[in-house]
Design a protein around this motif. Structure first.
Motif, PDB file in Angstrom:
ATOM      1  N   CYS A 108       6.706   5.515   3.796  1.00  0.00           N
ATOM      2  CA  CYS A 108       6.876   4.567   4.443  1.00  0.00           C
ATOM      3  C   CYS A 108       4.831   3.479   5.617  1.00  0.00           C
ATOM      4  CB  CYS A 108       7.963   3.427   5.518  1.00  0.00           C
ATOM      5  SG  CYS A 108       9.280   4.472   4.571  1.00  0.00           S
ATOM      6  N   ALA A 109       4.492   2.593   4.847  1.00  0.00           N
ATOM      7  CA  ALA A 109       3.800   1.944   4.923  1.00  0.00           C
ATOM      8  C   ALA A 109       4.110   1.450   6.261  1.00  0.00           C
ATOM      9  CB  ALA A 109       3.251   1.024   4.192  1.00  0.00           C
ATOM     10  N   ALA A 110       3.016   1.737   7.568  1.00  0.00           N
ATOM     11  CA  ALA A 110       3.207   1.514   9.127  1.00  0.00           C
ATOM     12  C   ALA A 110       2.895   0.303   8.951  1.00  0.00           C
ATOM     13  CB  ALA A 110       2.573   3.004   9.909  1.00  0.00           C
ATOM     14  N   ASP A 111       3.546  -0.584  10.247  1.00  0.00           N
ATOM     15  CA  ASP A 111       3.167  -1.886  10.665  1.00  0.00           C
ATOM     16  C   ASP A 111       1.956  -1.546  11.264  1.00  0.00           C
ATOM     17  OD1 ASP A 111       5.215  -3.016   9.206  1.00  0.00           O
ATOM     18  OD2 ASP A 111       6.451  -3.045  10.697  1.00  0.00           O
ATOM     19  N   GLY A 112       1.397  -3.132  10.972  1.00  0.00           N
ATOM     20  CA  GLY A 112      -0.115  -3.084  11.808  1.00  0.00           C
ATOM     21  C   GLY A 112      -0.009  -3.712  13.590  1.00  0.00           C
ATOM     22  N   PHE A 113      -0.953  -2.989  13.841  1.00  0.00           N
ATOM     23  CA  PHE A 113      -1.206  -4.345  15.463  1.00  0.00           C
ATOM     24  C   PHE A 113      -1.543  -6.064  15.426  1.00  0.00           C
ATOM     25  CE2 PHE A 113      -0.608   0.213  16.113  1.00  0.00           C
ATOM     26  CZ  PHE A 113       0.113   0.683  17.197  1.00  0.00           C
ATOM     27  N   VAL A 114      -1.318  -6.346  15.770  1.00  0.00           N
ATOM     28  CA  VAL A 114      -2.037  -8.303  15.838  1.00  0.00           C
ATOM     29  C   VAL A 114      -2.396  -7.673  17.168  1.00  0.00           C
ATOM     30  CG1 VAL A 114      -1.764 -10.373  15.163  1.00  0.00           C
ATOM     31  CG2 VAL A 114      -0.104  -8.411  13.859  1.00  0.00           C
ATOM     32  N   PHE A 115      -3.974  -8.399  17.518  1.00  0.00           N
ATOM     33  CA  PHE A 115      -4.400  -8.752  18.452  1.00  0.00           C
ATOM     34  C   PHE A 115      -4.344  -9.852  18.678  1.00  0.00           C
ATOM     35  CE2 PHE A 115      -5.466  -3.961  17.923  1.00  0.00           C
ATOM     36  CZ  PHE A 115      -5.191  -3.358  19.017  1.00  0.00           C
ATOM     37  N   PRO A 116      -4.426 -10.567  20.275  1.00  0.00           N
ATOM     38  CA  PRO A 116      -4.639  -9.893  21.529  1.00  0.00           C
ATOM     39  C   PRO A 116      -2.937  -9.334  21.597  1.00  0.00           C
ATOM     40  CG  PRO A 116      -4.713 -11.924  21.626  1.00  0.00           C
ATOM     41  CD  PRO A 116      -4.862 -11.851  20.006  1.00  0.00           C
ATOM     42  N   PHE A 117      -2.461  -9.520  20.802  1.00  0.00           N
ATOM     43  CA  PHE A 117      -0.773  -9.963  21.372  1.00  0.00           C
ATOM     44  C   PHE A 117       0.215  -8.444  21.188  1.00  0.00           C
ATOM     45  CE2 PHE A 117      -2.019 -13.733  18.740  1.00  0.00           C
ATOM     46  CZ  PHE A 117      -1.411 -14.528  19.391  1.00  0.00           C
TER      47      PHE A 117
ATOM     48  N   PRO B  66       6.674   3.449  13.840  1.00  0.00           N
ATOM     49  CA  PRO B  66       6.058   3.199  12.433  1.00  0.00           C
ATOM     50  C   PRO B  66       5.028   2.286  12.565  1.00  0.00           C
ATOM     51  CG  PRO B  66       8.175   2.070  12.459  1.00  0.00           C
ATOM     52  CD  PRO B  66       8.112   3.034  13.734  1.00  0.00           C
ATOM     53  N   ARG B  67       3.822   2.634  13.097  1.00  0.00           N
ATOM     54  CA  ARG B  67       3.015   1.904  13.940  1.00  0.00           C
ATOM     55  C   ARG B  67       1.356   1.970  12.927  1.00  0.00           C
ATOM     56  NH1 ARG B  67       2.873  -3.449  15.203  1.00  0.00           N
ATOM     57  NH2 ARG B  67       4.973  -4.522  16.819  1.00  0.00           N
ATOM     58  N   ARG B  68       0.879   1.650  12.657  1.00  0.00           N
ATOM     59  CA  ARG B  68      -0.814   1.650  12.011  1.00  0.00           C
ATOM     60  C   ARG B  68      -2.041   2.686  13.322  1.00  0.00           C
ATOM     61  NH1 ARG B  68      -1.136   1.508   7.307  1.00  0.00           N
ATOM     62  NH2 ARG B  68      -3.957   2.301   7.683  1.00  0.00           N
ATOM     63  N   ALA B  69      -1.675   3.454  13.833  1.00  0.00           N
ATOM     64  CA  ALA B  69      -2.893   3.962  14.931  1.00  0.00           C
ATOM     65  C   ALA B  69      -2.359   5.952  14.642  1.00  0.00           C
ATOM     66  CB  ALA B  69      -1.638   4.137  16.142  1.00  0.00           C
TER      67      ALA B  69
ATOM     68  N   THR C   2     -10.123   8.081  17.922  1.00  0.00           N
ATOM     69  CA  THR C   2      -9.123   6.973  17.634  1.00  0.00           C
ATOM     70  C   THR C   2      -8.899   5.705  16.793  1.00  0.00           C
ATOM     71  OG1 THR C   2      -9.221   5.898  19.326  1.00  0.00           O
ATOM     72  CG2 THR C   2      -8.181   7.506  20.784  1.00  0.00           C
ATOM     73  N   LEU C   3      -7.318   6.221  16.206  1.00  0.00           N
ATOM     74  CA  LEU C   3      -8.089   5.089  14.880  1.00  0.00           C
ATOM     75  C   LEU C   3      -6.519   3.840  15.398  1.00  0.00           C
ATOM     76  CD1 LEU C   3      -8.449   7.616  11.992  1.00  0.00           C
ATOM     77  CD2 LEU C   3     -10.159   6.214  12.970  1.00  0.00           C
ATOM     78  N   VAL C   4      -6.861   2.397  15.453  1.00  0.00           N
ATOM     79  CA  VAL C   4      -5.833   1.769  15.030  1.00  0.00           C
ATOM     80  C   VAL C   4      -6.477   0.555  14.630  1.00  0.00           C
ATOM     81  CG1 VAL C   4      -4.862  -0.291  16.149  1.00  0.00           C
ATOM     82  CG2 VAL C   4      -5.857   2.031  18.033  1.00  0.00           C
ATOM     83  N   ASN C   5      -5.525   0.196  13.242  1.00  0.00           N
ATOM     84  CA  ASN C   5      -5.564  -0.682  12.098  1.00  0.00           C
ATOM     85  C   ASN C   5      -6.164   0.203  11.318  1.00  0.00           C
ATOM     86  OD1 ASN C   5      -3.239  -2.392  12.958  1.00  0.00           O
ATOM     87  ND2 ASN C   5      -4.888  -3.618  13.591  1.00  0.00           N
ATOM     88  N   PRO C   6      -6.593   1.153  11.237  1.00  0.00           N
ATOM     89  CA  PRO C   6      -7.864   1.465  10.072  1.00  0.00           C
ATOM     90  C   PRO C   6      -7.008   1.438   9.067  1.00  0.00           C
ATOM     91  CG  PRO C   6      -6.157   3.404  11.141  1.00  0.00           C
ATOM     92  CD  PRO C   6      -5.842   2.424  12.012  1.00  0.00           C
ATOM     93  N   ARG C   7      -8.107   1.002   8.259  1.00  0.00           N
ATOM     94  CA  ARG C   7      -8.537   1.311   6.671  1.00  0.00           C
ATOM     95  C   ARG C   7      -9.486   1.181   6.198  1.00  0.00           C
ATOM     96  NH1 ARG C   7     -10.414  -3.077   4.558  1.00  0.00           N
ATOM     97  NH2 ARG C   7     -11.698  -4.996   5.524  1.00  0.00           N
ATOM     98  N   VAL C   8      -9.109   2.072   5.258  1.00  0.00           N
ATOM     99  CA  VAL C   8     -10.460   2.521   4.196  1.00  0.00           C
ATOM    100  C   VAL C   8     -11.640   1.754   3.424  1.00  0.00           C
ATOM    101  CG1 VAL C   8     -11.731   4.525   2.887  1.00  0.00           C
ATOM    102  CG2 VAL C   8     -10.351   5.087   4.119  1.00  0.00           C
ATOM    103  N   VAL C   9     -12.896   1.359   4.379  1.00  0.00           N
ATOM    104  CA  VAL C   9     -13.314   0.287   2.968  1.00  0.00           C
ATOM    105  C   VAL C   9     -14.327   0.797   2.016  1.00  0.00           C
ATOM    106  CG1 VAL C   9     -12.941  -1.139   5.191  1.00  0.00           C
ATOM    107  CG2 VAL C   9     -15.378   0.490   5.506  1.00  0.00           C
ATOM    108  N   ASP C  10     -14.879   1.918   2.733  1.00  0.00           N
ATOM    109  CA  ASP C  10     -15.775   2.553   1.532  1.00  0.00           C
ATOM    110  C   ASP C  10     -15.408   4.150   1.637  1.00  0.00           C
ATOM    111  OD1 ASP C  10     -17.500   2.990  -0.514  1.00  0.00           O
ATOM    112  OD2 ASP C  10     -18.961   2.588   0.430  1.00  0.00           O
ATOM    113  N   GLN C  11     -15.404   4.270   0.069  1.00  0.00           N
ATOM    114  CA  GLN C  11     -15.601   6.136   0.344  1.00  0.00           C
ATOM    115  C   GLN C  11     -16.473   6.744  -0.868  1.00  0.00           C
ATOM    116  OE1 GLN C  11     -11.662   7.230  -0.289  1.00  0.00           O
ATOM    117  NE2 GLN C  11     -12.103   7.202  -2.926  1.00  0.00           N
ATOM    118  N   SER C  12     -16.977   7.999  -0.980  1.00  0.00           N
ATOM    119  CA  SER C  12     -18.039   8.184  -1.701  1.00  0.00           C
ATOM    120  C   SER C  12     -17.367   9.111  -2.823  1.00  0.00           C
ATOM    121  CB  SER C  12     -18.675   9.746  -0.685  1.00  0.00           C
ATOM    122  OG  SER C  12     -17.601  10.672  -1.210  1.00  0.00           O
ATOM    123  N   ALA C  13     -18.270   8.909  -3.586  1.00  0.00           N
ATOM    124  CA  ALA C  13     -17.986   8.724  -5.700  1.00  0.00           C
ATOM    125  C   ALA C  13     -17.408  10.610  -6.175  1.00  0.00           C
ATOM    126  CB  ALA C  13     -18.632   8.244  -6.424  1.00  0.00           C
ATOM    127  N   THR C  14     -18.298  11.216  -5.013  1.00  0.00           N
ATOM    128  CA  THR C  14     -18.122  12.760  -4.697  1.00  0.00           C
ATOM    129  C   THR C  14     -16.804  13.138  -4.238  1.00  0.00           C
ATOM    130  OG1 THR C  14     -19.900  12.583  -5.319  1.00  0.00           O
ATOM    131  CG2 THR C  14     -19.240  14.868  -5.244  1.00  0.00           C
TER     132      THR C  14
END
Length: 179
Positions: free
Chosen positions: A17-26, A65-68, A81-93
């Motif tokens: 299941c997809a994990a829930d993100g963190f909402v900052f600063p809360f 179940p959090r995005r960390a 350390t990766l908090v709320n990571p999301r891939v924004v670009d990747q190599s085509a290769t």
């Protein structure tokens, strides 16, 4: 790994299941607590096993179940350390298929293709936004952990005709990926 507090695929459908993100600063305190739980789990794991290819651990693997996630490159004690990571670009290769393992089903390995590099937008525990590019073996580790946060297991990425093999049949134990 179960005895060390690592969720196992056969017991925990939450790993898919997809994990829930963190909402900052809360959620800053919750993000710090989650990262501390990940660090504690890594310390326990390292007492019983070494990882020649590096290692990573995602919060869902310890029942959170959090995005960390946390990643240790091969030969390093410095954590990414990766908090709320999301891939924004990747190599085509894509890299050649390489064997990966997973703490959540530790007794098998499978060959997976991954991008040679990926750019990830993520946050620090205090919510500070960062953008990092990872390549080679570190990119592979980061991609694996982000997949966990999306509820995707590496076994889902096997190419047609590929299958998971028992670790007893795997010949790369103790050998790192070479790039």
């Amino acid at each position: 790994m179960r005895a060390l507090g690592i969720a196992q695929v056969e017991d925990d459908p939450g790993l898919q299941c997809a994990a829930d993100g963190f909402v900052f600063p809360f959620d800053a305190a919750l993000a710090t607590e989650t990262m501390n739980q990940l660090r504690d789990a890594v310390r326990r794991i390292r007492l019983v096993h070494t990882f020649s290819k590096g290692m990573g651990l995602a919060a869902p693997q310890i029942g959170v179940p959090r995005r960390a996630a946390i990643v240790f490159p091969a030969g390093s004690d410095e954590a990414i350390t990766l908090v709320n990571p999301r891939v924004v670009d990747q190599s085509a290769t894509l890299d050649v298929p390489r064997y990966e393992g997973c703490l959540s089903f530790f007794d098998v390995r499978g060959r997976v293709r991954r991008p040679l590099a990926l750019t990830v937008e993520h946050q620090r525990e205090d919510g500070t936004l960062e953008r990092s590019t990872f390549g080679g073996s570190v990119g592979r580790l980061v991609a694996h952990e982000i997949d966990h946060l999306d509820g995707l297991l590496y076994s889902h990425l096997l190419e047609p005709g590929e299958r998971l093999i028992p670790v007893a049949d795997y010949r790369g134990t103790g050998v790192g990926w070479h790039y």
